[in-house]
Enzyme design. Structure first.
Site, mmCIF file in Angstrom:
data_model
loop_
_atom_site.group_PDB
_atom_site.id
_atom_site.type_symbol
_atom_site.label_atom_id
_atom_site.label_comp_id
_atom_site.label_asym_id
_atom_site.label_seq_id
_atom_site.Cartn_x
_atom_site.Cartn_y
_atom_site.Cartn_z
ATOM 1 C CE LYS A 172 -7.413 7.811 5.803
ATOM 2 N NZ LYS A 172 -6.170 7.098 6.100
ATOM 3 C CD GLU A 247 -7.593 -5.002 -6.307
ATOM 4 O OE1 GLU A 247 -7.244 -6.082 -5.803
ATOM 5 O OE2 GLU A 247 -7.866 -4.873 -7.512
ATOM 6 C CB CYS A 281 -3.206 -8.434 -0.385
ATOM 7 S SG CYS A 281 -2.486 -7.767 -1.882
ATOM 8 C CD GLU A 383 -4.709 -10.528 4.923
ATOM 9 O OE1 GLU A 383 -5.558 -9.832 5.517
ATOM 10 O OE2 GLU A 383 -4.231 -10.208 3.817
HETATM 11 P P1 NAP Z 1 -7.158 -1.116 6.662
HETATM 12 O O1 NAP Z 1 -7.066 -1.056 8.125
HETATM 13 O O2 NAP Z 1 -8.414 -1.599 6.061
HETATM 14 O O3 NAP Z 1 -6.810 0.345 6.137
HETATM 15 C C1 NAP Z 1 -6.730 0.648 4.772
HETATM 16 C C2 NAP Z 1 -7.031 2.111 4.558
HETATM 17 O O4 NAP Z 1 -8.391 2.359 4.925
HETATM 18 C C3 NAP Z 1 -6.195 3.055 5.417
HETATM 19 O O5 NAP Z 1 -5.944 4.236 4.695
HETATM 20 C C4 NAP Z 1 -7.113 3.344 6.578
HETATM 21 O O6 NAP Z 1 -6.835 4.552 7.238
HETATM 22 C C5 NAP Z 1 -8.437 3.426 5.853
HETATM 23 N N1 NAP Z 1 -9.614 3.241 6.708
HETATM 24 C C6 NAP Z 1 -9.734 2.542 7.838
HETATM 25 N N2 NAP Z 1 -10.999 2.643 8.320
HETATM 26 C C7 NAP Z 1 -11.671 3.439 7.465
HETATM 27 C C8 NAP Z 1 -12.998 3.945 7.411
HETATM 28 N N3 NAP Z 1 -13.914 3.629 8.327
HETATM 29 N N4 NAP Z 1 -13.353 4.750 6.373
HETATM 30 C C9 NAP Z 1 -12.454 5.081 5.434
HETATM 31 N N5 NAP Z 1 -11.172 4.650 5.437
HETATM 32 C C10 NAP Z 1 -10.791 3.830 6.429
HETATM 33 O O7 NAP Z 1 -6.025 -2.030 6.015
HETATM 34 P P2 NAP Z 1 -4.463 -2.000 6.311
HETATM 35 O O8 NAP Z 1 -4.244 -2.649 7.632
HETATM 36 O O9 NAP Z 1 -3.908 -0.642 6.076
HETATM 37 O O10 NAP Z 1 -3.899 -2.907 5.115
HETATM 38 C C11 NAP Z 1 -3.740 -4.263 5.205
HETATM 39 C C12 NAP Z 1 -4.856 -4.999 4.486
HETATM 40 O O11 NAP Z 1 -4.877 -4.572 3.122
HETATM 41 C C13 NAP Z 1 -4.652 -6.479 4.440
HETATM 42 O O12 NAP Z 1 -5.871 -7.141 4.697
HETATM 43 C C14 NAP Z 1 -4.191 -6.748 3.003
HETATM 44 O O13 NAP Z 1 -4.461 -8.037 2.536
HETATM 45 C C15 NAP Z 1 -4.967 -5.703 2.271
HETATM 46 N N6 NAP Z 1 -4.331 -5.405 0.972
HETATM 47 C C16 NAP Z 1 -4.976 -5.808 -0.170
HETATM 48 C C17 NAP Z 1 -4.385 -5.571 -1.408
HETATM 49 C C18 NAP Z 1 -5.070 -6.002 -2.672
HETATM 50 O O14 NAP Z 1 -4.657 -5.544 -3.742
HETATM 51 N N7 NAP Z 1 -6.086 -6.854 -2.635
HETATM 52 C C19 NAP Z 1 -3.151 -4.925 -1.482
HETATM 53 C C20 NAP Z 1 -2.527 -4.529 -0.311
HETATM 54 C C21 NAP Z 1 -3.146 -4.780 0.919
HETATM 55 P P3 NAP Z 1 -5.981 4.593 8.611
HETATM 56 O O15 NAP Z 1 -4.658 4.037 8.274
HETATM 57 O O16 NAP Z 1 -5.955 6.038 8.924
HETATM 58 O O17 NAP Z 1 -6.739 3.752 9.598
#
Ligand code: NAP
Length: 479
Positions: A172, A247, A281, A383
Site C-alpha cells: 500500500k 521505520e 527520515c 521533525e
Molecule cells: P505517513 O503519513 O505516516 O504515511 C505513510 C504511509 O502510511 C502512507 O502510505 C499513508 O497512506 C499510510 N497511512 C496513513 N494513515 C494510515 C492508517 N491509518 N492506516 C494505514 N496506513 C496509513 O508518513 P509520510 O508523511 O508518508 O512519510 C513521512 C514520514 O516517514 C516521516 O516522518 C519520515 O521520517 C518517515 N520515514 C521514515 C523512514 C525510516 O526508514 N525510518 C524512511 C522514510 C520516511 P496515505 O498516503 O494514503 O495517507
C-alpha cells in the site's frame, strides 16, 4: 490524465469512478489517477496472497533468488524511466531519483543472494535419544505500507527480504506517490513472479489499514512513515498479535567538533540535509557546532548554498526540488517563523523559484540557515522535513551528547571529529540506531537500518532485515 490500476493476483484491476489524483509537486499539475480500493477488494487481495503463499513458500530458495535477480536486472534496464517517474510525482531532482533507483535495486540484489542463506540449526539435546532441529519458516502474508519520500526504495527495501524469505506481499504506497509502486508491479509482472505473490492496492489509507489489520491472514505489517501513524498501527495490531516492523520519523543531530576537517563536515552537512530537500527520515535536523568554529562553519555553508540551483527536478542542473505539498511547506514555514519569533537569527535564506506554496506553482522552500536555536522552539524537538539548518553552539563533549540524546526520536545521528577516541566514545553514547561518523550518507543495503526509541522497531537491510519475515520453529525429535 492516465487512469492507472491496482495489481492483484497477477491482474490489473481498475477502480471506481472516484479515483485518487496524483499531482506533480513541481508544478501542481494532475498527472494521473489511481483506484480507491474497497474494503472487500482488500480482503480479496489478502485471500489471493494467502493462496499464493502456499506455493511460494514451498519454492526452493534458488528459485526465489532467480526471480529476485531478474527483477533487479529489469530495474536497472529501466532505471531512467523509473527515475523520471519518481521526479514527476515526488519532485526530487532526476540525478537523486536515479540514486534512489540504484539504492532500491541494491536491496533486490542483496536479498536475491540472502534468500539462499536462510538456514536453521541443530542444537545438542539434553537426552542422548533426542535431537533438536531449529527451522526458519516464512511468516505468511505481509502488508507493506510505505511513505512518499522514497517512493521506490521504501518498497523494494521491504518486498525484497519478504519475497526472499518466502512470504507474499500486499503493498500500500503513499497516496501522493503511487505511480512508482505501479512501475515496480509492471516489472514484477515482467519478471514472471507467480500470480498473487506481489500485489498492490491504492486508496483511502485508514480503510485499507483497517482491512489489513483486521484480517487474520495478514501475519505481518511492515510500515515506514510517521511516528504518529506507526503508533496507531502498533496499537491496532495487538488484537491478532500481528508481527510488526516500524521505520518511523527521525530528528537527527549533526555534531561538529573543532578538531575535525571543516570542509568535510560542511560537505557532510549538505549531503545529510539537502538530499530530497530535507525530506528524509535520516536528514540532519539539529546542528550542534563547537563555538570555536561556528562562524567559519556558517560562512562555508552559505558559500555552498549560494551555488545550489532549486527548481523543477526534471531540469538537468537542478540540485534542490520542491517540497511534497502545501502541508509540508506550511510546516517548514511554521518552524522557521516560530524560531525567529523566539529569538533565532536568520543567517541565510536563498531565493526559491516560487515561495508562496501556491498549488499551481510548486512548493519551493528556499535553503535556510538559523542560529541561536533554543529548546523552547518547535524546530528543536520536531521533525522539520525541509531544507532548514538550525544551529546551536556547544563547548563540552558531555553537554553535546546530552543535548543530542534529548529527543524521543533515535534514528540517525552524525558527528565529525578526527579524534579517534572521541569518535568511538561519542558514537557509543549516542542513542541512535545509525551513526554517521565522518559520514553524511550512511545508508547501504547490507547495513541494519532502523531506529531506537520512538523511531521504530526492527531493522531493514543486511541479514538483519530478513529475520522479521521469518518464524523460528524447533522440532524435538525422539529417536
Ligand atoms: P505517513 O503519513 O505516516 O504515511 C505513510 C504511509 O502510511 C502512507 O502510505 C499513508 O497512506 C499510510 N497511512 C496513513 N494513515 C494510515 C492508517 N491509518 N492506516 C494505514 N496506513 C496509513 O508518513 P509520510 O508523511 O508518508 O512519510 C513521512 C514520514 O516517514 C516521516 O516522518 C519520515 O521520517 C518517515 N520515514 C521514515 C523512514 C525510516 O526508514 N525510518 C524512511 C522514510 C520516511 P496515505 O498516503 O494514503 O495517507
Amino acid at each position: 490524465m492516465k487512469h492507472l490500476k491496482n495489481y492483484i493476483n497477477g491482474a490489473w484491476v481498475a477502480g471506481t469512478s472516484d479515483p485518487l489524483v496524483v499531482h506533480n509537486p513541481a508544478t501542481g499539475e494532475i498527472i494521473a489517477s489511481v483506484p480507491k480500493i474497497s474494503t472487500e477488494g482488500v480482503s480479496a487481495a489478502v485471500e489471493d496472497a494467502d493462496r499464493a503463499f502456499r506455493l511460494w513458500s514451498k519454492e526452493t530458495a534458488d528459485t526465489r533468488s532467480k526471480y529476485l535477480r531478474r527483477l533487479y536486472e529489469l530495474i536497472l534496464e529501466n532505471e531512467q524511466e523509473l527515475a523520471t517517474t519518481i521526479t514527476l510525482e515526488q519532485g526530487k531532482p532526476l540525478k537523486e531519483a536515479l540514486g534512489e533507483i540504484r539504492y532500491g535495486a541494491s536491496f533486490v540484489a542483496w536479498y536475491s543472494e540472502e534468500a539462499k542463506r536462510i538456514s536453521g540449526e541443530i542444537i545438542p539435546a539434553s537426552d542422548k535419544n533426542k535431537r533438536i532441529m531449529v527451522l526458519k519458516q516464512p511468516i505468511g502474508v505481509v502488508a507493506a505500507i510505505t511513505p512518499w519520500n522514497f517512493p521506490f526504495a521504501m518498497i523494494t527495501r521491504k518486498i525484497a527480504p519478504a519475497l526472499a524469505a518466502g512470504c507474499t506481499v500486499i503493498v500500500k504506497p503513499a497516496s501522493q506517490t503511487p505511480i512508482s509502486a505501479i512501475k515496480i508491479m509492471e516489472l514484477v509482472e515482467k519478471a514472471g513472479f507467480p500470480k498473487g505473490v506481489v500485489n498492490l492496492v491504492t486508496g483511502e489509507a485508514s480503510s485499507i489499514g483497517k482491512a489489513l489489520l483486521g484480517n487474520k491472514k495478514v501475519k505481518k505489517i511492515t510500515f515506514t512513515g510517521s511516528t504518529e501513524v506507526g503508533k496507531e498501527l502498533y496499537r491496532n495490531s495487538a488484537d491478532h498479535v500481528k508481527r510488526i516492523s516500524l521505520e518511523l520519523g527521525g530528528h537527527a543531530p549533526f555534531i561538529v567538533f573543532d578538531d575535525g576537517d571543516l570542509q568535510e563536515s560542511i560537505n557532510g552537512a549538505l549531503s545529510s540535509k539537502f538530499r530530497n530537500c530535507g525530506q528524509a527520515c535520516i536528514s540532519s535536523n539539529r546542528f550542534y557546532v563547537h563555538e570555536n568554529i561556528l562562524p567559519r562553519f556558517v560562512k562555508g555553508l552559505i558559500h555552498k548554498l549560494k551555488s545550489l540551483r532549486q527548481g523543477n527536478g526534471l531540469t538537468s542542473d537542478t540540485d534542490l526540488g520542491p517540497l511534497i505539498d502545501r502541508k509540508a511547506y506550511q510546516k517548514v514555514e511554521e518552524h522557521v517563523s516560530d524560531a525567529l519569533s523566539k529569538g533565532a537569527k536568520l543567517e541565510y535564506q536563498g531565493e526559491a523559484p516560487k515561495i508562496d506554496g501556491d498549488s499551481k506553482s510548486g512548493y519551493y522552500y528556499p535553503p535556510t540557515i538559523l542560529s541561536g536555536i533554543q529548546p523552547h522552539m518547535k524546530i528543536y524537538s520536531e521533525e522539520t522535513f525541509g531544507p532548514v539548518i538550525p544551529i546551536m553552539a556547544f563547548t563540552e563533549e558531555g553537554d553535546v551528547v546530552s543535548m543530542a540524546n534529548d529527543s524521543d526520536y533515535g534514528l540517525a545521528a552524525y558527528l565529525y571529529t578526527r579524534d579517534l577516541s572521541r569518535g568511538v566514545r561519542v558514537s557509543e553514547a549516542l542513542e541512535y540506531g545509525i551513526v554517521g561518523l565522518n559520514d553524511g550518507a550512511p545508508s547501504a543495503a547490507q547495513a541494519p537500518f532502523g531506529g531506537f526509541k520512538e523511531s521504530g522497531i526492527g531493522r531493514e537491510g543486511g541479514h538483519f532485515g530478513i529475520e522479521p519475515f521469518l518464524e523460528t520453529k524447533y522440532i524435538s525429535i525422539g529417536l
